[in-house]
Design a protein around this motif. Structure first.
Motif: not given
Length: 378
Positions: A161-180
């Motif tokens: 039982q595994v599920m991936d998010s869509k590609p994340a949005e990368v903001y800078d070298s220390q921060t990115l965002m995934c949407t569940t």
């Protein structure tokens, strides 16, 4: 580490062998520079103007031949990858004789990206929660733009039982965002949460986590219901809930109806979810106990193990959650209901008055005198 590099967060010890070091002077430091876009002078270091250069603090050598230095936080500003490294003495790059032990005088160091923590650990099983990932060395320049960052969620008790998010949005070298992702569209919710990974690159490369294992808690929700409300206050209509993350335990769910103008309340009989996204309850006979009313609707899990088929499962649930757990409503699309004071969506269901049959006629001919004034029971 054994990969000829270290964490992009830095703060690791790098040991160098050199010759002729001055032990009395704290004048030695490391300089790292990217090999992607600069020209290198082995004596003076990189040419001015390059934006991918980082230096460590100054350190004393151990003796004339050895020195330990602590790596800087390369990943706070720059992306992961290969760099050249120089040992500076008084700010000037020392010549290298590395070719005596390798194929080149160049010294190399690889920075490995990593993640540390995320700012959100809970969200609806329907997905759509923005989760900000913090780490070091993320590729925000697009040096490898064909490689996406993806957040992966896995049931720790069932790896299938595994599920991936869509590609994340990368903001800078220390921060990115995934949407569940919509976990509850396929799988049930789990009270211990799903283990979370950050992937980047081919072959599902999992980035190292510099910290404790991270879990994301998908809580169950229902968005709407449909019902052919023919019987009103008599009950007996089939109410189909559209939900996310429902569990398959036998006879786990009930729906509850409470008057919007009083404390009158009644529950349905227990039933089993058809799937993680669908549950059907039979509307109870509200009008057998109360007058017709508009009611609010609640879907919940009932852990009364005396009434459940699998008593061991129920006992475990009851021990962790108490007697019940309400499945939260989620506003979605066109629904009947209203927003409460906390901006939560409340679904409503009307128990209207209905008549079913004549129980007693004045005479045996299913009628009565034309002059009237006789009792008719319904």
């Amino acid at each position: 580490d054994e990969r000829h590099g270290g964490r992009a967060s830095g703060n690791e010890t790098l040991s160098l062998r050199a010759y002729g070091l001055t032990t009395e002077l704290k004048q030695y430091q490391l300089r790292f520079y990217s090999m992607l876009n600069i020209t290198v002078d082995l004596r003076n270091g990189p040419f001015p103007g390059d934006d991918r250069v980082d230096t460590s603090h100054h350190f004393y050598p151990i003796n004339t031949r050895f020195i330990n230095l602590t790596t800087p936080q390369w990943g706070r500003s720059f992306v992961f990858g290969n760099t050249s490294v120089s040992l500076l003495s008084g700010g000037v790059a020392m010549p290298s004789v590395g070719s005596d032990v390798s194929s080149t005088d160049e010294l190399f160091f690889t920075w490995f990206e990593e993640w540390i923590w995320c700012d959100v650990h809970i969200g609806p099983a329907s997905g759509g929660t923005n989760v900000t990932i913090h780490g070091h060395g993320f590729d925000y320049h697009g040096d490898r733009e064909e490689l996406d960052y993806v957040c992966r969620f896995t049931d720790p008790n069932n790896a299938s039982q595994v599920m991936d998010s869509k590609p994340a949005e990368v903001y800078d070298s220390q921060t990115l965002m995934c949407t569940t992702p919509p976990w509850g569209s396929e799988f049930p919710w789990l009270d211990t949460g799903m283990s979370m990974e950050l992937l980047h690159g081919p072959r599902d490369r999992s980035l190292p986590l510099n910290g404790r294992q991270v879990y994301f808690y998908f809580y169950p929700v229902w968005s709407t219901f449909s019902v052919y409300n023919r019987h009103g206050a008599k009950g007996g209509d089939l109410m189909t809930f559209i939900a996310s993350g429902l569990r398959p335990h036998d006879q786990l769910y009930r729906c509850s109806f409470t008057s919007t103008t009083s404390h009158d309340q009644i529950n349905s009989t227990r039933a089993t979810a058809l799937s993680p996204t669908e549950f059907i309850c039979v509307t109870p006979p509200y009008g057998s106990y109360f007058h017709a009313a508009n009611t609010t609707v609640v879907l919940y899990e009932d852990y009364d193990y005396d009434l459940m088929v699998n008593s061991s499962v129920a006992a475990d649930l009851e021990d962790r959650f108490g007697s019940t757990r309400v499945i939260m409503e989620e506003r979605f699309g066109i629904q009947t209901g209203y927003l409460n004071e906390s901006n939560g969506f409340v679904n409503t269901f009307e128990y209207f008055q209905v008549v079913e049959q004549v129980l007693r006629y004045p005479d045996e001919r299913h009628g009565g005198r034309a002059s009237g004034n006789e009792t008719l029971s319904l």
